[in-house]
Design an enzyme around this catalytic site. Structure first.
Site, short mmCIF file in Angstrom:
data_model
loop_
_atom_site.label_atom_id
_atom_site.label_comp_id
_atom_site.label_asym_id
_atom_site.label_seq_id
_atom_site.Cartn_x
_atom_site.Cartn_y
_atom_site.Cartn_z
N THR A 2 23.39 9.56 15.36
CA THR A 2 22.69 10.12 14.21
C THR A 2 21.21 9.79 14.33
OG1 THR A 2 24.66 9.62 12.93
CG2 THR A 2 22.70 10.23 11.71
N ASN B 213 13.48 16.10 -0.99
CA ASN B 213 14.04 17.23 -0.25
C ASN B 213 13.80 18.58 -0.90
OD1 ASN B 213 15.24 16.23 2.23
ND2 ASN B 213 16.29 14.86 0.80
#
Lengths: 392, 392
Positions: free
Chosen positions: B181, B387
């Site tokens: 990741t 975000n």
């Protein structure tokens, strides 16, 4: 709203939730209705879910009444089974129904013992309040973090007359498609057998409740019940069953969209269309992957045409596809062609994304016939605010 | 921090990101190092990921330099492959390395063409700046929404001396365990073969990068590279390989925890311990299910000991278990015993949950030996703020 014939409704405040807002609802059919139901696939299942399964088996799919409460999920509780049973028994006694024809459903906090005395004490008033117009009162009583009650109806014209279908449901969190999601009650006055209802419900669930997501969490209490009491006096002919199913699908898809639109903290309803996948299941998985991506959902919240997050989320859906064959449109504007950035006016599209409804089309070029539609909502700070303090 | 011998580092601002903060880093080994790498399992893979795979095959696992940029993922771009290759070729020319011994890694926005001229122009300065102390500068250059750089080191004492391991990584969003990741670079001066490194990296990834989640979104660019250049002059004996692996695991677990702690908007590091599952895989799935639940993560944000959400999330993990055998502790306080509420002081536990680190123990009673540890963070309004406006 034109309601189906032969049902009565009531709601009251039993003191289950802290605020004095109706938290107990009752739906009663004039005659035992054919019934079908779908339930959560969570390994942890609330007491009323287990009870509904038993009662539907015992009654061979006949239901006379549904008791529903908000404010407590009656899940992971010591007394859960006993409380659910005691409430159904009391309803059965008051309405002169066999206990197996009474269903129960609960929604609210998990792991807190539910006080059946509150419900038993409220029952006489609840039953006394039954009438054939209070459908909206029950829809309001089952709300938890919902901002609006969710109800809709449809009429289906058959050769010998019209039958009616009405449905209610609730949101707004722990919403993720696994068979059924949340609570939903759909009533019709058509005459149908339990077996017919089961087939209709299974298919209708697939394109409605199984196609929405708010936060990817599946509840322990999800229950959708479909009743058909035949009080219209009309039994659809074999070639009319499809029309009735269409009506049920319309009602359930409308309810599902209402849940997504009123997702916790949501400002926007997002519809995701996937086409060109190898098959319908692959299309649904891609659509679900996009719908569950917090990064896609926050981008929508910010009216950001960030299609890179959409293709990345699709790439994580566990479905094989060629990224260079992907076209993406947002609000009808091509943002990605063949896996690459399309030319578009960012400011114009940002403005279009400010709308209360957003459409994402994800198309894989080629011969694939797999299509799916999926509904979700944007992901805002409101969701966090609601859920960081829901219980307390 | 004691760094491994035989590596040099440099970083500079190439103008890839909008703010004038270093966005280009270079890691160079004095001699070609044995290398192993793990990459994202997203179907959509960035150009540098594909290039790294090719180069590692062509070089048979030898790496002399790693070029890394932030600010652009070089994914879903027309010119991606050409740009990544041109950059590696330029690095190889300047450092007199075969192009196949140069790796590239990128992180940032998806779907925006990357301008290789910016990188090529910055290269001379980048190479001129190389020295053996600037490890932290590279760790800073790869940050995107990270609030802190992430680096750690370990020393491993072998019979004939000490070898060193140092690692750096980045967060903070699109973090979800699928092989590797995000980006991570782990360097050691031990002498190891590429095959040995691959085995070590695969196992170490399983207990570190594959055990963290911030938001359930898997990036298109995930890359973790492990280099061993042998500059310590020490080759671990066969019975010492385990010790070296332990050192790598320690470094990678520390980096993984740093990512979770610095998840976008996070205030708290959450460690989830699952025990008593049928096997390690089942335990990991339950832990991941809990770690990915927005409802669990928002409850932690609000210091709400809402264990019902924990057991519900576990119930959705797709693993069979008996809810009545489940014990849950939060911060060492039993909140659920045998699937039911335990007696605990809510106010005292709320206070404990205000700590910057939260521990959840989920134990299934019985004979199951499956255990897993998993790291995540709480879910706050900050994540949404970041975000909803990341790209613009």
């Amino acid at each position: 709203m034109i309601l189906p014939l032969g049902y009565r409704y009531s709601a009251t405040y039993a003191g289950i939730r802290n605020v004095a807002r109706d938290d107990l609802g009752l739906i009663v059919s004039a005659v035992p209705a054919s019934a079908a139901a779908v339930f959560t696939q969570n390994r942890v299942q609330a007491a009323p879910v287990k009870l509904c399964r038993r009662h539907l088996r015992a009654s061979r799919g006949l239901v006379g009444a549904i008791l529903v409460n908000a404010g407590n999920a009656n899940c992971a509780t010591r007394t859960g089974d006993r409380v659910a049973l005691a409430c159904c028994r009391a309803v059965g006694r008051q309405l002169k129904l066999p206990i197996s024809q009474v269903l129960a459903a609960s929604t609210g906090v998990i792991g807190v013992e539910m006080d059946d005395k509150k419900i038993l004490n409220a029952l006489p008033q609840l039953v006394a309040g039954l009438n054939d117009t209070r459908f909206p009162d029950v829809a309001r009583a089952i709300m938890t973090t919902d901002l609006v009650p969710k109800e809709t109806a449809a009429e289906v014209a058959l050769a010998r007359g019209t039958v009616r279908i009405a449905g209610m449901t609730k949101g707004s969190g722990m919403i993720h498609p696994q068979m059924a999601t949340t609570l939903g009650f759909v009533l019709t006055d058509a005459r149908l057998t339990p077996a017919e209802l089961r087939r209709i419900l299974t298919r209708a669930t697939e394109s409605s409740y199984n196609r929405i997501s708010v936060d990817g969490d599946t509840s322990t209490n999800d229950t959708v019940v479909l009743l058909a009491n035949g009080c219209s006096g009309l039994r659809p002919a074999a070639n009319e069953l499809g029309k009735v199913e269409e009506g049920v699908v319309t009602v359930m898809e409308t309810l599902a969209r209402m849940i997504a639109r009123d997702g916790e903290g949501a400002n926007k309803l997002v519809t995701i269309h996937v086409a060109g996948a190898a098959n319908a299941d692959a299309a649904a998985r891609i659509a679900r992957g996009i719908a569950n991506s917090p990064l896609v959902k926050t981008a929508i919240a910010g009216s950001d045409p960030n299609w890179g997050r959409i293709i990345s989320a699709a790439g994580n859906a566990g479905v094989a596809f060629d990224p260079s064959k992907v076209d993406i449109e947002m609000q009808g504007t091509p943002v990605c062609r063949g896996g690459l950035a399309a030319r578009f006016s960012e400011s114009a599209l940002k403005q279009k994304l400010d709308a209360p409804e957003c459409e994402i089309h994800f198309t894989i070029r080629g011969k694939g016939k797999g299509q799916a539609r999926f509904w979700t909502c944007d992901f805002t700070e409101g969701y966090i605010r609601i859920n960081a303090s829901y219980r307390t």
